[in-house]
Design a protein around this motif. Structure first.
Motif, PDB file in Angstrom:
ATOM      1  N   LYS A 198       0.845  -1.199   0.000  1.00  0.00           N
ATOM      2  CA  LYS A 198       0.000   0.000   0.000  1.00  0.00           C
ATOM      3  C   LYS A 198       0.875   1.242   0.000  1.00  0.00           C
ATOM      4  O   LYS A 198       0.578   2.219  -0.663  1.00  0.00           O
ATOM      5  CB  LYS A 198      -0.934  -0.016   1.210  1.00  0.00           C
ATOM      6  CG  LYS A 198      -1.818   1.218   1.340  1.00  0.00           C
ATOM      7  CD  LYS A 198      -2.706   1.152   2.560  1.00  0.00           C
ATOM      8  CE  LYS A 198      -1.962   1.221   3.847  1.00  0.00           C
ATOM      9  NZ  LYS A 198      -1.312   2.496   4.140  1.00  0.00           N
ATOM     10  N   ARG A 258      -8.314  -4.627   1.642  1.00  0.00           N
ATOM     11  CA  ARG A 258      -9.247  -3.512   1.469  1.00  0.00           C
ATOM     12  C   ARG A 258     -10.566  -3.733   2.199  1.00  0.00           C
ATOM     13  O   ARG A 258     -10.986  -4.863   2.416  1.00  0.00           O
ATOM     14  CB  ARG A 258      -9.531  -3.291  -0.017  1.00  0.00           C
ATOM     15  CG  ARG A 258      -8.301  -2.869  -0.789  1.00  0.00           C
ATOM     16  CD  ARG A 258      -8.631  -2.489  -2.229  1.00  0.00           C
ATOM     17  NE  ARG A 258      -7.439  -2.072  -2.920  1.00  0.00           N
ATOM     18  CZ  ARG A 258      -6.916  -0.847  -2.861  1.00  0.00           C
ATOM     19  NH1 ARG A 258      -7.515   0.074  -2.157  1.00  0.00           N
ATOM     20  NH2 ARG A 258      -5.812  -0.553  -3.520  1.00  0.00           N
ATOM     21  N   ALA A 269      -8.212   0.994   1.218  1.00  0.00           N
ATOM     22  CA  ALA A 269      -7.157   0.165   1.793  1.00  0.00           C
ATOM     23  C   ALA A 269      -7.213   0.231   3.312  1.00  0.00           C
ATOM     24  O   ALA A 269      -7.378   1.312   3.882  1.00  0.00           O
ATOM     25  CB  ALA A 269      -5.796   0.634   1.292  1.00  0.00           C
TER      26      ALA A 269
END
Length: 185
Positions: A88, A116, A122
């Motif tokens: 991420k 997610r 996220a």
């Protein structure tokens, strides 16, 4: 405790419970004094300037130097064989990998896939700092990135066209503001 560091560890209790639930039997959670024996104002830092003065680093001066300094300290203290970082924060993952290679840390830096929420946001402990309006708007980021990826997969080869598309989608969300969009290799 240092108030700045304390804010970073607010989700610690919840993380400890998650670790227990996952079967962890040990947790290294050093005190400020263990990490900063000479105080937080230490003189030595670790930096990867060619990778950190761009993208996120351009608008967050010093952020990645803080990351690489603390991660290098932890690598020295713990001496892990593997260290897991989420993709991420892809720039951070790339910077830590480069730092570990450049400084010959005997550690494999592993990228962990993004997890997610059902609406596409996220998972991140930082989401707790979002207002309800910001939280509602935040999934626009994934929608914009998916649209950019779809454009590339459909044959778009002009980077500006892709970043413009991403920017238009984000601009349509009143609570969101684009910091930057870039296509990188």
């Amino acid at each position: 405790q240092n108030p700045h560091l304390q804010r970073l560890f607010e989700p610690l209790d919840a993380d400890v419970e998650k670790l227990r639930g996952a079967g962890a039997n040990a947790l290294f959670c050093p005190s400020d004094r263990e990490v900063y024996p000479n105080g937080v104002e230490e003189q030595t830092t670790v930096a990867v300037p060619t990778m950190t003065n761009i993208l996120c680093g351009a608008t967050r001066p010093g952020h990645f130097t803080g990351v690489t300094t603390i991660v290098s300290k932890l690598f020295n203290i713990v001496q892990p064989h593997k260290a897991v970082f989420g993709v991420k924060d892809f720039q951070q993952l790339a910077v830590v990998r480069r730092m570990a290679a450049d400084l010959s840390f005997p550690v494999e830096v592993v990228g962990c896939p993004i997890v997610r929420e059902p609406d596409g946001l996220a998972l991140s402990s930082r989401n707790a700092y979002l207002t309800p309006e910001e939280r509602d708007a935040a999934p626009v980021l994934q929608r914009a990135l998916k649209a950019g990826a779809a454009a590339v997969l459909a044959g778009e080869r002009e980077p500006a066209a892709v970043t413009d598309l991403v920017g238009e989608i984000i601009a349509a969300e009143p609570s969101a503001e684009l910091d930057y969009a870039a296509l990188v290799d």
